[in-house]
Scaffold this motif. Structure first.
Motif, PDB file in Angstrom:
ATOM      1  N   ASN A  65      84.538  29.159 177.680  1.00  0.00           N
ATOM      2  CA  ASN A  65      85.635  28.457 178.335  1.00  0.00           C
ATOM      3  C   ASN A  65      85.197  27.368 179.283  1.00  0.00           C
ATOM      4  OD1 ASN A  65      88.411  28.784 177.876  1.00  0.00           O
ATOM      5  ND2 ASN A  65      88.102  30.976 178.243  1.00  0.00           N
ATOM      6  N   ILE A  66      84.149  26.670 178.929  1.00  0.00           N
ATOM      7  CA  ILE A  66      83.668  25.613 179.819  1.00  0.00           C
ATOM      8  C   ILE A  66      84.221  24.266 179.368  1.00  0.00           C
ATOM      9  CG2 ILE A  66      81.588  24.342 180.510  1.00  0.00           C
ATOM     10  CD1 ILE A  66      80.256  27.092 180.712  1.00  0.00           C
ATOM     11  N   PHE A  67      84.677  23.495 180.359  1.00  0.00           N
ATOM     12  CA  PHE A  67      85.350  22.227 180.086  1.00  0.00           C
ATOM     13  C   PHE A  67      84.395  21.060 180.361  1.00  0.00           C
ATOM     14  CE2 PHE A  67      87.747  18.545 181.447  1.00  0.00           C
ATOM     15  CZ  PHE A  67      88.795  18.480 180.537  1.00  0.00           C
ATOM     16  N   TYR A  68      84.245  20.178 179.382  1.00  0.00           N
ATOM     17  CA  TYR A  68      83.461  18.951 179.581  1.00  0.00           C
ATOM     18  C   TYR A  68      84.339  17.726 179.332  1.00  0.00           C
ATOM     19  CZ  TYR A  68      79.120  21.703 179.342  1.00  0.00           C
ATOM     20  OH  TYR A  68      78.126  22.587 179.577  1.00  0.00           O
ATOM     21  N   GLY A  69      84.258  16.749 180.229  1.00  0.00           N
ATOM     22  CA  GLY A  69      85.074  15.559 180.066  1.00  0.00           C
ATOM     23  C   GLY A  69      84.236  14.279 180.101  1.00  0.00           C
ATOM     24  N   TRP A  70      84.918  13.166 179.847  1.00  0.00           N
ATOM     25  CA  TRP A  70      84.299  11.839 179.856  1.00  0.00           C
ATOM     26  C   TRP A  70      82.989  11.833 179.091  1.00  0.00           C
ATOM     27  CZ3 TRP A  70      85.344  10.687 185.752  1.00  0.00           C
ATOM     28  CH2 TRP A  70      86.707  10.363 185.888  1.00  0.00           C
ATOM     29  N   LEU A  71      83.013  12.388 177.884  1.00  0.00           N
ATOM     30  CA  LEU A  71      81.789  12.491 177.093  1.00  0.00           C
ATOM     31  C   LEU A  71      81.389  11.138 176.532  1.00  0.00           C
ATOM     32  CD1 LEU A  71      82.702  15.732 175.167  1.00  0.00           C
ATOM     33  CD2 LEU A  71      80.983  15.505 176.969  1.00  0.00           C
ATOM     34  N   GLU A  72      80.091  10.937 176.464  1.00  0.00           N
ATOM     35  CA  GLU A  72      79.578   9.748 175.795  1.00  0.00           C
ATOM     36  C   GLU A  72      78.518  10.207 174.814  1.00  0.00           C
ATOM     37  OE1 GLU A  72      78.580   6.285 178.253  1.00  0.00           O
ATOM     38  OE2 GLU A  72      79.370   7.433 179.939  1.00  0.00           O
ATOM     39  N   THR A  73      78.334   9.439 173.734  1.00  0.00           N
ATOM     40  CA  THR A  73      77.381   9.895 172.717  1.00  0.00           C
ATOM     41  C   THR A  73      75.995  10.090 173.318  1.00  0.00           C
ATOM     42  OG1 THR A  73      77.275   7.593 172.071  1.00  0.00           O
ATOM     43  CG2 THR A  73      78.512   9.034 170.626  1.00  0.00           C
ATOM     44  N   LYS A  74      75.643   9.292 174.320  1.00  0.00           N
ATOM     45  CA  LYS A  74      74.296   9.431 174.867  1.00  0.00           C
ATOM     46  C   LYS A  74      74.071  10.757 175.610  1.00  0.00           C
ATOM     47  CE  LYS A  74      75.142   6.764 179.142  1.00  0.00           C
ATOM     48  NZ  LYS A  74      75.518   7.912 179.964  1.00  0.00           N
ATOM     49  N   ASP A  75      75.165  11.438 175.978  1.00  0.00           N
ATOM     50  CA  ASP A  75      75.011  12.728 176.671  1.00  0.00           C
ATOM     51  C   ASP A  75      74.748  13.882 175.712  1.00  0.00           C
ATOM     52  OD1 ASP A  75      75.813  11.437 179.023  1.00  0.00           O
ATOM     53  OD2 ASP A  75      77.934  11.824 178.583  1.00  0.00           O
ATOM     54  N   ILE A  76      75.029  13.668 174.442  1.00  0.00           N
ATOM     55  CA  ILE A  76      75.132  14.812 173.537  1.00  0.00           C
ATOM     56  C   ILE A  76      73.794  15.517 173.293  1.00  0.00           C
ATOM     57  CG2 ILE A  76      75.907  15.541 171.230  1.00  0.00           C
ATOM     58  CD1 ILE A  76      78.157  14.676 173.163  1.00  0.00           C
ATOM     59  N   HIS A  77      72.734  14.737 173.158  1.00  0.00           N
ATOM     60  CA  HIS A  77      71.431  15.352 172.909  1.00  0.00           C
ATOM     61  C   HIS A  77      71.091  16.362 174.013  1.00  0.00           C
ATOM     62  CE1 HIS A  77      67.254  15.567 171.495  1.00  0.00           C
ATOM     63  NE2 HIS A  77      66.928  15.585 172.775  1.00  0.00           N
ATOM     64  N   HIS A  78      71.225  15.889 175.234  1.00  0.00           N
ATOM     65  CA  HIS A  78      70.944  16.723 176.400  1.00  0.00           C
ATOM     66  C   HIS A  78      71.864  17.950 176.433  1.00  0.00           C
ATOM     67  CE1 HIS A  78      69.672  17.552 180.485  1.00  0.00           C
ATOM     68  NE2 HIS A  78      70.933  17.574 180.891  1.00  0.00           N
ATOM     69  N   LEU A  79      73.130  17.713 176.170  1.00  0.00           N
ATOM     70  CA  LEU A  79      74.117  18.801 176.210  1.00  0.00           C
ATOM     71  C   LEU A  79      73.770  19.887 175.192  1.00  0.00           C
ATOM     72  CD1 LEU A  79      76.880  19.882 177.204  1.00  0.00           C
ATOM     73  CD2 LEU A  79      77.931  18.584 175.359  1.00  0.00           C
ATOM     74  N   VAL A  80      73.445  19.474 173.977  1.00  0.00           N
ATOM     75  CA  VAL A  80      73.152  20.452 172.922  1.00  0.00           C
ATOM     76  C   VAL A  80      71.911  21.257 173.298  1.00  0.00           C
ATOM     77  CG1 VAL A  80      72.454  20.719 170.510  1.00  0.00           C
ATOM     78  CG2 VAL A  80      74.303  19.163 171.113  1.00  0.00           C
ATOM     79  N   GLU A  81      70.895  20.559 173.763  1.00  0.00           N
ATOM     80  CA  GLU A  81      69.665  21.264 174.108  1.00  0.00           C
ATOM     81  C   GLU A  81      69.891  22.212 175.287  1.00  0.00           C
ATOM     82  OE1 GLU A  81      66.230  18.848 174.784  1.00  0.00           O
ATOM     83  OE2 GLU A  81      64.988  20.606 175.243  1.00  0.00           O
ATOM     84  N   GLU A  82      70.500  21.700 176.345  1.00  0.00           N
ATOM     85  CA  GLU A  82      70.629  22.499 177.565  1.00  0.00           C
ATOM     86  C   GLU A  82      71.620  23.642 177.410  1.00  0.00           C
ATOM     87  OE1 GLU A  82      69.175  22.473 180.771  1.00  0.00           O
ATOM     88  OE2 GLU A  82      67.715  21.511 179.446  1.00  0.00           O
ATOM     89  N   HIS A  83      72.814  23.314 176.957  1.00  0.00           N
ATOM     90  CA  HIS A  83      73.834  24.362 176.946  1.00  0.00           C
ATOM     91  C   HIS A  83      73.774  25.221 175.687  1.00  0.00           C
ATOM     92  CE1 HIS A  83      78.314  25.540 177.708  1.00  0.00           C
ATOM     93  NE2 HIS A  83      77.576  26.552 177.376  1.00  0.00           N
ATOM     94  N   PHE A  84      73.779  24.574 174.536  1.00  0.00           N
ATOM     95  CA  PHE A  84      73.965  25.370 173.314  1.00  0.00           C
ATOM     96  C   PHE A  84      72.680  26.025 172.852  1.00  0.00           C
ATOM     97  CE2 PHE A  84      77.239  21.838 172.855  1.00  0.00           C
ATOM     98  CZ  PHE A  84      78.073  22.474 173.741  1.00  0.00           C
ATOM     99  N   LEU A  85      71.538  25.406 173.206  1.00  0.00           N
ATOM    100  CA  LEU A  85      70.279  26.067 172.874  1.00  0.00           C
ATOM    101  C   LEU A  85      69.848  26.966 174.033  1.00  0.00           C
ATOM    102  CD1 LEU A  85      67.898  26.405 170.951  1.00  0.00           C
ATOM    103  CD2 LEU A  85      66.766  24.527 172.123  1.00  0.00           C
ATOM    104  N   LYS A  86      69.748  26.359 175.223  1.00  0.00           N
ATOM    105  CA  LYS A  86      69.158  27.119 176.326  1.00  0.00           C
ATOM    106  C   LYS A  86      70.176  27.875 177.169  1.00  0.00           C
ATOM    107  CE  LYS A  86      65.186  24.085 176.738  1.00  0.00           C
ATOM    108  NZ  LYS A  86      64.541  23.078 177.606  1.00  0.00           N
ATOM    109  N   GLY A  87      71.428  27.611 176.928  1.00  0.00           N
ATOM    110  CA  GLY A  87      72.428  28.387 177.656  1.00  0.00           C
ATOM    111  C   GLY A  87      72.648  27.956 179.094  1.00  0.00           C
TER     112      GLY A  87
END
Ligand SMILES: Cc1cc2nc3c(=O)[nH]c(=O)nc-3n(C[C@H](O)[C@H](O)[C@H](O)COP(=O)(O)O)c2cc1C
Lengths: 629, 127
Positions: A65-87
């Motif tokens: 249930n975490i909310f992310y806003g104002w996304l830009e494509t350049k943020d996605i790499h970091h987001l995937v690695e940090e949150h979805f891989l490393k939690g």
């Protein structure tokens, strides 16, 4: 299918986020998830409008249930690695409430969402609107099953009557009553129409319902069709809503494929078909009799009622016309029962209402709230207040047919009666917040300009009356107002109301009447003092360079598009009022610590020292420096 | 596709609902794999895979699976935390895929803590 899914990314693809690049975000997410080998564990779902449009493009990460806003494509790499891989959820992409420093990770903690109650938008952001099974998984089409297996048409009408549901298209007519009238007509065939014309400037509730949960409208229409004895339904959508139309088309096809539309629905002998009709987006087409003319292929002008459409509508046959939001309430009322529904809201206004909250407000977006919530809760809690700590001035509800409600009524509840008493109306749910920099004369002029353009011209009172109102308002805002104008406007407004045939003319004077009622002194200032207190009306304001502050930096001179500013380096700049177009760009470029440019109105204009000759800043200072003691 | 009956519809509902379980949020507990750099280096990804295989086999939908950062004891990685409603969180240390599978079956499903792998019970207080 191997079920390895552990995270779902609910990416909003409503029109706002779509325009903001939601699909680029989705592509990037898919690419990065593949890169990190997370493709099977983490899935991306394109949802309808999440509602918090001011934060788009956005997503909600489930199950956390975490909310992310104002996304830009350049943020996605970091987001995937940090949150979805490393939690480790990424703080810098979370929502930070206005004037605060710490982000709020959980969607359930964000005040914008916390005070809402979702009935119509129950599936928004949770289902993929292009997948019928997602809707079914959330108990979709169970209401029509219940109806077809255990209720007579008259039971359905009675259930809706008992629920107290009132039309969400503006006037708040009891839905059960309308269905009852149509069901009692002996003539056939009968028709059902879902009204998604939605012509109010700034309103997008109905579009959002179609985009985020089209099956709820199909199911509501089918139930309505069964209740009144109709086998043909139309959805009237303006053609400017391509995404809504696309999703509706997909939904209709899927429902047909599943046997939830068409012949022998769910194996019973009930048949129901739905066709989409695209309107070309004229405000008057939302009025029910015009809309009917438009579907018939005739000029969309309204006609006198009675007979009401429920008696004599499309091609002369009994026709129920309901708003999209009204219909989306129906399946839930049937499933959960009239008693449950009528416990929500106030004595006379039951359930919830969707509003599009726009204008001078921190949290722009689409909200669904229980009837009876106060305007203050909506503006300050859900809306997060006014940007830059400006003062709240008024909120306009009901669009061009509604009125402005001032600060002293912020604590009144939102329901059909209270809004009407305040000189406004529920309308379809547009809510435009205005701050102290908004001029009410200008607002009234804006809405009358709109209705004047949109008047179909059939009634003299509406066509010429709106012309006359506009002329007087324009005069007032130009500084040519005369004594007696306010009285004249009031009288004219009342006659337009009385003499017009359809709702367009009957309600178009509301913005004028309500602003006169609550802000009469502002009209008087324009007329008597030639002063626009909010500094908006161009003919009543001037830009002025304060010689005590100007350092002669040339910035404003270089920026002025009409070359209205004269001066030299280190000489006090002077605005030539004849040439000035009042665009205000000079004020924006003047460095904040200098702030030499002022916007002035009324008496102040004459009170200012007007330079005519160029004079160096130094010389001016010498002459005008206050003597030190 | 043949036309649906009401019973078919209910069956589709039940099947589709399983697909949506992540969105419904009815959990009796959760398992957290610690995925700091240290955890990943020590093999946390294999632990994730092993657990997700078990989730799939059992069609388990009432336990939330999630990952989080380093638990602060890098030398004990890979680690997981199991939180079941009504019980104190349990941290397991130095896991292998096989150990993770045993934890899944004996603790998460069976309700019995495997004391041999336990690092500690309870969690830090949040001040
Ligand atoms: C000028 C004008 C515009 C209207 N526009 C809409 C509209 O965009 N959508 C809508 O549902 N109703 C609109 N209405 C109201 C419809 O005439 C009608 O009352 C409504 O669709 C009935 O649905 P309900 O009973 O569910 O509210 C409009 C009315 C007027 C007078």
């Amino acid at each position: 299918m191997a079920e390895k899914k552990r995270i779902e990314l609910m990416v909003c693809t409503g029109t706002g986020c779509f325009a903001g690049g939601a699909y680029q975000i989705i592509d990037e997410l898919k690419k990065e998830l593949e890169l990190f080998g997370l493709k099977e564990e983490v899935t991306v779902v394109a949802t309808g409008c999440n509602g918090f449009c001011g934060q788009g493009p956005l997503m909600v990460v489930l199950p956390d249930n975490i909310f992310y806003g104002w996304l830009e494509t350049k943020d996605i790499h970091h987001l995937v690695e940090e949150h979805f891989l490393k939690g480790r959820p990424v703080k810098k992409l979370m929502f930070i409430p206005p004037e605060q420093k710490e982000p709020l990770p959980l969607i359930s903690d964000i005040p914008f969402f916390k005070k809402q109650l979702l009935i119509v938008l129950r599936n928004k952001g949770i289902i993929d609107p292009e997948k019928i099974t997602d809707y079914i998984a959330r108990d979709g089409y169970l209401a029509i099953s219940k109806v077809l297996s255990s209720m007579n048409p008259i039971d359905v009408v009675n259930e809706i009557l008992k629920s107290g549901l009132r039309g969400r298209g503006g006037a708040g007519f009891p839905t059960g009553r309308k269905w009852q009238v149509a069901s009692q007509q002996s003539k056939s065939p009968k028709y059902l129409i879902a009204n998604c014309d939605e012509g109010d400037p700034g309103a997008y509730m109905d579009r959002s319902v179609l985009e985020s949960d089209p099956h709820s409208v199909i199911e509501g229409m089918t139930i309505a069709g069964y209740a009144i004895g109709s086998t043909n339904g139309f959805i009237y959508v303006r053609t400017e809503y391509p995404l809504a139309i696309k999703r509706m088309r997909i939904a209709i096809e899927q429902a047909q494929e599943y046997g939830l539309l068409g012949k022998n629905i769910l194996g019973t002998n009930f048949n129901f078909e739905i066709e989409i009709r695209e309107g070309s987006g004229a405000f008057v087409c939302g009025e029910e009799t015009s809309l009917i003319h438009s579907i018939e292929g005739n000029i969309p002008e309204p006609r006198q009622r009675p007979p009401f459409p429920a008696q004599e509508g499309l091609w002369g046959c009994p026709t129920v016309i309901n708003n999209v939001e009204t219909l989306a309430n129906v399946p839930v009322i049937i499933s959960r029962g009239a008693d449950w529904f009528s416990n929500i809201g106030t004595e006379t206004s039951k359930g919830t209402k969707i509003f599009s909250l726009v204008g001078k407000i921190n949290n722009t977006g689409l909200i669904e709230v229980p009837m009876g919530i106060t305007l203050r809760e909506v503006v300050y809690e859900i809306g997060g207040g006014i940007p830059k700590d400006k003062k709240f001035k008024a909120v306009q509800t009901g669009g061009p047919s509604g009125g402005c409600i001032p600060a002293e009524l912020l604590d009144s509840p939102i329901d059909f009666e209270s809004l009407q008493k305040a000189g406004s109306m529920m309308g379809s749910g547009g809510m435009i917040v205005m701050d102290e920099d908004t001029c009410v004369v200008d607002v009234a002029k804006f809405f009358i300009q709109f209705t004047n353009d949109e008047s179909c011209g059939k009634c003299v009172s509406c066509r010429d009356g709106s012309d006359a109102l506009l002329e007087v308002l324009t005069r007032i805002s130009n500084g040519e107002g005369m004594d007696g104008d306010v009285e004249f406007l009031t009288e004219l407004a009342e006659s337009v109301k009385d003499a017009s045939m359809c709702g367009l003319g009957q309600t178009l004077p509301n913005p004028v009447l309500s602003t006169i009622r609550y802000f009469k002194e502002e009209y008087e200032a324009h007329i008597k003092e030639k002063r626009c207190p909010a500094l908006v009306c161009r003919n009543l304001i001037e830009y002025y360079i304060d010689p005590n502050k100007c350092v002669g930096c040339l910035l404003c001179i270089k920026t002025c598009p009409t070359e209205a500013i004269k001066g030299e380096s280190k000489h006090i700049h002077i605005i030539d009022q004849e040439k000035c177009s009042k665009c205000g760009q000079c004020m924006e470029v003047c460095p904040p610590k200098i702030s030499a440019i002022l916007k002035i109105t009324g008496k102040d204009i004459n009170n200012m020292v007007q330079l005519t000759e160029l004079i160096s800043c130094k010389e001016w200072k010498k002459e005008h420096e206050p003597a030190h003691s | 596709m043949p036309k649906l009956t009401i019973d078919d519809l209910k069956k589709i509902r039940d099947d589709s609902r399983k697909e949506l379980y992540l969105r419904e949020g009815n959990y009796r507990g959760k398992v957290i794999v610690h995925m700091g750099t240290c955890g990943i280096a020590a093999g946390a990804r294999e632990i994730v895979n092993a657990l997700l295989d078990e989730f799939d086999k059992r069609k388990l939908t009432d336990i939330m699976f999630t990952t989080s950062g380093c638990a602060g004891l890098c030398s004990e990685e890979p680690m997981i935390t199991v939180e079941i409603e009504g019980a104190a969180p349990v941290k397991y240390r130095k896991l292998t895929p096989d150990k993770a599978k045993r934890i899944f079956n004996e603790h998460i499903i069976g309700g019995k803590v495997i004391t041999d792998f336990v690092l500690g019970v309870g969690s830090e207080r949040v001040g």
